[in-house]
Motif scaffolding. Sequence first.
Motif, mmCIF file in Angstrom:
data_model
loop_
_atom_site.group_PDB
_atom_site.id
_atom_site.type_symbol
_atom_site.label_atom_id
_atom_site.label_comp_id
_atom_site.label_asym_id
_atom_site.label_seq_id
_atom_site.Cartn_x
_atom_site.Cartn_y
_atom_site.Cartn_z
ATOM 1 N N ARG A 176 5.876 -67.267 91.305
ATOM 2 C CA ARG A 176 5.749 -67.081 90.078
ATOM 3 C C ARG A 176 4.534 -65.930 90.169
ATOM 4 N NH1 ARG A 176 6.313 -72.747 90.006
ATOM 5 N NH2 ARG A 176 3.824 -72.410 90.579
ATOM 6 N N ARG A 177 3.362 -65.739 90.535
ATOM 7 C CA ARG A 177 2.300 -65.139 90.837
ATOM 8 C C ARG A 177 2.236 -64.281 92.115
ATOM 9 N NH1 ARG A 177 -2.274 -67.754 88.344
ATOM 10 N NH2 ARG A 177 -1.327 -69.385 87.039
ATOM 11 N N ARG A 178 3.714 -63.622 91.777
ATOM 12 C CA ARG A 178 3.617 -62.110 92.639
ATOM 13 C C ARG A 178 3.041 -61.421 92.337
ATOM 14 N NH1 ARG A 178 10.166 -59.740 93.433
ATOM 15 N NH2 ARG A 178 9.108 -59.486 92.221
ATOM 16 N N GLU A 179 2.968 -60.638 91.296
ATOM 17 C CA GLU A 179 2.385 -59.687 90.010
ATOM 18 C C GLU A 179 1.128 -60.183 90.546
ATOM 19 O OE1 GLU A 179 2.278 -55.852 89.266
ATOM 20 O OE2 GLU A 179 4.605 -56.949 89.535
ATOM 21 N N GLN A 180 0.349 -60.874 90.615
ATOM 22 C CA GLN A 180 -1.000 -60.974 90.362
ATOM 23 C C GLN A 180 -1.501 -61.412 91.833
ATOM 24 O OE1 GLN A 180 -0.888 -64.740 88.014
ATOM 25 N NE2 GLN A 180 -2.098 -64.224 87.045
ATOM 26 N N ILE A 181 -0.865 -61.328 92.745
ATOM 27 C CA ILE A 181 -1.221 -61.509 94.149
ATOM 28 C C ILE A 181 -1.140 -59.982 94.536
ATOM 29 C CG2 ILE A 181 -1.175 -62.145 96.704
ATOM 30 C CD1 ILE A 181 0.184 -65.239 95.175
ATOM 31 N N ALA A 182 -0.310 -59.345 94.137
ATOM 32 C CA ALA A 182 -0.250 -57.797 94.641
ATOM 33 C C ALA A 182 -1.011 -57.331 93.984
ATOM 34 C CB ALA A 182 1.381 -57.801 94.522
ATOM 35 N N GLN A 183 -1.399 -57.046 92.665
ATOM 36 C CA GLN A 183 -2.109 -56.634 92.575
ATOM 37 C C GLN A 183 -4.382 -56.439 92.541
ATOM 38 O OE1 GLN A 183 -2.714 -53.994 89.645
ATOM 39 N NE2 GLN A 183 -0.106 -54.233 89.655
ATOM 40 N N ARG A 184 -3.995 -58.074 93.261
ATOM 41 C CA ARG A 184 -5.520 -57.820 93.897
ATOM 42 C C ARG A 184 -5.607 -57.528 94.933
ATOM 43 N NH1 ARG A 184 -7.276 -64.110 91.791
ATOM 44 N NH2 ARG A 184 -6.932 -63.932 89.443
ATOM 45 N N TRP A 185 -4.245 -57.978 96.121
ATOM 46 C CA TRP A 185 -4.557 -57.454 97.447
ATOM 47 C C TRP A 185 -4.106 -55.709 97.705
ATOM 48 C CZ3 TRP A 185 0.066 -60.824 100.166
ATOM 49 C CH2 TRP A 185 -0.403 -61.910 100.447
ATOM 50 N N ALA A 186 -3.834 -54.964 96.298
ATOM 51 C CA ALA A 186 -4.216 -53.776 96.611
ATOM 52 C C ALA A 186 -5.517 -53.118 96.154
ATOM 53 C CB ALA A 186 -3.685 -52.947 95.109
ATOM 54 N N ASP A 187 -6.333 -54.325 96.138
ATOM 55 C CA ASP A 187 -7.975 -53.764 96.271
ATOM 56 C C ASP A 187 -8.239 -53.702 97.480
ATOM 57 O OD1 ASP A 187 -7.274 -52.289 93.274
ATOM 58 O OD2 ASP A 187 -7.478 -54.163 92.485
ATOM 59 N N ALA A 188 -7.575 -55.133 97.812
ATOM 60 C CA ALA A 188 -7.892 -55.497 99.197
ATOM 61 C C ALA A 188 -8.510 -54.165 100.641
ATOM 62 C CB ALA A 188 -7.500 -56.360 100.470
ATOM 63 N N ALA A 189 -9.613 -54.621 101.636
ATOM 64 C CA ALA A 189 -8.962 -53.154 102.507
ATOM 65 C C ALA A 189 -8.324 -53.365 102.977
ATOM 66 C CB ALA A 189 -10.521 -53.900 103.006
ATOM 67 N N LEU A 190 -7.284 -54.070 103.501
ATOM 68 C CA LEU A 190 -6.206 -53.208 104.312
ATOM 69 C C LEU A 190 -5.345 -52.780 103.398
ATOM 70 C CD1 LEU A 190 -5.217 -54.452 107.035
ATOM 71 C CD2 LEU A 190 -3.393 -56.369 105.552
ATOM 72 N N PHE A 191 -4.982 -52.821 102.330
ATOM 73 C CA PHE A 191 -4.230 -52.320 101.852
ATOM 74 C C PHE A 191 -4.858 -50.829 101.393
ATOM 75 C CE2 PHE A 191 -1.875 -56.203 101.743
ATOM 76 C CZ PHE A 191 -1.099 -55.573 101.921
ATOM 77 N N ARG A 192 -5.431 -50.612 100.852
ATOM 78 C CA ARG A 192 -6.385 -49.800 100.320
ATOM 79 C C ARG A 192 -6.618 -47.989 101.141
ATOM 80 N NH1 ARG A 192 -11.429 -52.283 99.076
ATOM 81 N NH2 ARG A 192 -12.245 -50.964 101.216
ATOM 82 N N THR A 193 -7.060 -49.254 102.507
ATOM 83 C CA THR A 193 -7.050 -48.173 103.739
ATOM 84 C C THR A 193 -6.152 -47.574 103.953
ATOM 85 O OG1 THR A 193 -7.615 -49.812 104.847
ATOM 86 C CG2 THR A 193 -9.635 -48.802 104.234
ATOM 87 N N VAL A 194 -4.988 -48.417 103.532
ATOM 88 C CA VAL A 194 -3.974 -47.750 104.097
ATOM 89 C C VAL A 194 -2.602 -46.834 103.310
ATOM 90 C CG1 VAL A 194 -0.916 -48.307 105.216
ATOM 91 C CG2 VAL A 194 -3.893 -49.574 105.970
ATOM 92 N N TYR A 195 -2.985 -47.254 102.302
ATOM 93 C CA TYR A 195 -2.365 -46.552 100.825
ATOM 94 C C TYR A 195 -3.142 -45.662 100.140
ATOM 95 C CZ TYR A 195 1.496 -49.713 102.571
ATOM 96 O OH TYR A 195 2.155 -50.723 102.944
ATOM 97 N N THR A 196 -3.586 -45.004 100.948
ATOM 98 C CA THR A 196 -4.724 -44.538 99.439
ATOM 99 C C THR A 196 -4.492 -43.383 99.041
ATOM 100 O OG1 THR A 196 -4.276 -42.326 101.827
ATOM 101 C CG2 THR A 196 -6.557 -43.947 102.256
ATOM 102 N N VAL A 197 -3.348 -43.119 98.827
ATOM 103 C CA VAL A 197 -2.349 -41.344 97.458
ATOM 104 C C VAL A 197 -2.312 -41.937 96.999
ATOM 105 C CG1 VAL A 197 -1.016 -40.515 97.399
ATOM 106 C CG2 VAL A 197 -2.129 -40.260 100.166
ATOM 107 N N SER A 198 -2.065 -43.068 97.019
ATOM 108 C CA SER A 198 -0.987 -44.157 95.171
ATOM 109 C C SER A 198 -0.839 -45.688 95.387
ATOM 110 C CB SER A 198 0.590 -43.972 95.258
ATOM 111 O OG SER A 198 0.955 -44.644 94.666
#
Length: 299
Positions: free
Chosen positions: A23-45
Amino acid sequence: MPEQQVAEHETDPAEEVGAFLRRRREQIAQRWADAALFRTVYTVSRDDAVDAGRTVVEALAAVAVSGRVQDAEADGFTVVREQLARTAQARARAGATIAQISEEMDALRPPVTDLLLDELSESPAEHLRECTTALTVLMGTLRLVMLEATTIAGQELINRQRLELLEIATPVIKLWEGIVAVPLIGTLDSARSQVVMETLLDAVVEQHARIAILDITGVPTVDSLVAQHLMKTVAAARLMGAECIVSGIRPAIAQTIVHLGIDLSSVLTRASLADALAYALQQQGAHIVPNPGSTVEPR
């Protein structure tokens, strides 16, 4: 009334966590996109980071619904293992340690826990505790899967770097038209010997070499294994149409070979690289003239 509350929460906590994640997949994904693990890997988009987050959340939901929240081999994780491996490789190339990656994985749990607590704020305390425990265990298992992927990625990186170093440490030098040489320095083991053979054979083909020189002046010791590798390389070069000369056999190594009873009678040898080159040039029809004043006779 208490019976109704019990009936409302008969669902297994892990299954409820799985339903919550979907149910909350989209909200979680949005929050994780700003977390260090994802932010440092997906730097272009940032959208790529969100997509990656969705995939991981969906995998977690599948594992939770299956009830195997403690099982790192659960089917649900199969989908994200390759993605986690790529993420781990990217972080490893960036110089991140396992401890750093572990901390970055831990940072993914609070945003999910906050959403779960908000959604179950009206639930009985015991049920809320069971659900948060299931989520914590699930996130811990994801962390374990990620660390396994990190370890594998790190080992693969080390293996690639080792192979690259072996290739760098095994240069093929064109000494003359049709003559190539491989100066060997350091210990020869099976892996390096294979690289030597492949590198030399490639050079024979590319340079149209008729004579290849293996110079072992920089090899500290020669045992039966090293001698076997050298003989295999010589035989392979002959099959490619090139005569192979082994040079740089020092007195100590010559004595060792004799004591070991190694038969190198089928291998053309010379004491030094200069001697091997002189022989090779003669075979090519070149006439060697000594420098003026030199006491060395032409070979």
